[in-house]
Write a protein that holds these residues in place. Sequence first.
Motif, PDB file in Angstrom:
ATOM      1  N   UNK A 290       9.025   6.449  -5.719  1.00  0.00           N
ATOM      2  CA  UNK A 290       9.479   5.972  -4.423  1.00  0.00           C
ATOM      3  C   UNK A 290       8.408   5.391  -3.536  1.00  0.00           C
ATOM      4  N   UNK A 291       7.167   5.346  -4.010  1.00  0.00           N
ATOM      5  CA  UNK A 291       6.075   4.844  -3.172  1.00  0.00           C
ATOM      6  C   UNK A 291       6.135   3.325  -3.033  1.00  0.00           C
ATOM      7  N   UNK A 292       5.788   2.833  -1.863  1.00  0.00           N
ATOM      8  CA  UNK A 292       5.684   1.404  -1.630  1.00  0.00           C
ATOM      9  C   UNK A 292       4.319   0.936  -2.125  1.00  0.00           C
ATOM     10  N   UNK A 293       4.289  -0.101  -2.962  1.00  0.00           N
ATOM     11  CA  UNK A 293       3.041  -0.611  -3.521  1.00  0.00           C
ATOM     12  C   UNK A 293       2.734  -1.976  -2.929  1.00  0.00           C
ATOM     13  N   UNK A 294       1.541  -2.123  -2.387  1.00  0.00           N
ATOM     14  CA  UNK A 294       1.095  -3.400  -1.836  1.00  0.00           C
ATOM     15  C   UNK A 294      -0.090  -3.908  -2.640  1.00  0.00           C
ATOM     16  N   UNK A 295       0.008  -5.116  -3.162  1.00  0.00           N
ATOM     17  CA  UNK A 295      -1.079  -5.732  -3.900  1.00  0.00           C
ATOM     18  C   UNK A 295      -2.043  -6.393  -2.915  1.00  0.00           C
TER      19      UNK A 295
END
Length: 421
Positions: A290-295
């Motif tokens: 459920x974690x939001x991943x930002x590149x």
Amino acid sequence: MAPNDSAETTEEAKDLAAGRRKAARYIVPVAVAGVAAATIGLVPALAASGDPDLPDITAQKLIEKIAASETQQLSGTVKIKTDLGLPDFGGLAESFVPKGGAGGGEGSSAAPESKLMELASGSHTLRVAADGPEKTKVSILEDKAEYSLIHNGDEVWAYDSASNEVFHAKDADAGKDSGKESKAPGEDLPQTPKEFADEALKAADDTTSITVGGTAQVAGRDAYQLVIKPKQSGSTIGSIKVAVDAENGTPLKFTLTPSSGGKAAIDVGFTKVDFSKPAASTFEFTVPKGAKVTEADELEKGNGAKGHEKFKEEFKGGEFKGEDFGGPEDFEGLNVIGEGWNAIAKFESPAGSDVKAPKDGDVPPEAQNFLDALGDPVKGDFGSGTVFKTRLVNALMTDDGTVYVGAVTKDALVKAANEGK
């Protein structure tokens, strides 16, 4: 106790310089997301448990011992304790920097730069681990959350458990013979006691006194105390003390005390340390459910750059154009006044005499309180201006846009401005 040996002669200073160049090749690359000034300190009760009886050693030999240290693997617990005389940052970071960083737009609370200001003041507990230059991990432990920054080969991961957000970047230089050391986000500034010690030793010349000031025990390890002091008056730096592991030469603690006295401004050290190889799993990371991943490249695209320019325009009240900002090359007439610990950098601000102090309402209340707490109005033969002060670095900005900055007292800055008018 080791003798208070001095290493102050011109010939020894040359040897120290050679030792420092060698020492720079053996930096333990533990990534700690922090600022210059971000530091690691020890609670005295944990750090001191009696002074060990060690063989005598000279300052020169102790510096050579640091240079010869080949420590590449370690794990341990550290504390950060910093008192630069700055006001409590509180919500200041959010006041100056839009969500996602100065670039604006939709960002990530897990991005390393989001944590830099937090480590510039107060006390923090961290866990660190390293297995060579391309495998490092630092975790900032909070009351009910944890922030981790992991560098594993060409992968860089950061995770903020409080927001369940992940930041991911590719280290393009990792594993390449690029001629420069691989650096993950947040690794550009000194981060371990050794890195701080290396920076301090770079300044050691004939304006510096270097002695051995006894012994200590840090994190259960016997250590020598290397004491570095400016010979000149007028510096804001009173002394620097580095606890050096008696067995392997690794700096275990770095303490900088300002010339004004009082408690340390920067105290960097281990409370626990283990020099064995960390488990490979230490540097592995799996994105939590459920974690939001930002590149990282996402923050460099879209409205990031546009948001950054808008932020600068708003903060300056629309008086500055984008081209007024830039790198060091944009600061005209940069020159250095004095030498050694009393060196003062003088330059013209990019906006010159158009610089205006912010008025009430121009910036958020937290930021205004911060500026008010730092600034002192001053006058002299040069005219008038404002001195922005900390316990270590002070800066004088004159009303005509000339800036004087250095690790020197307010009086030294005013004197330099008067002589340079």
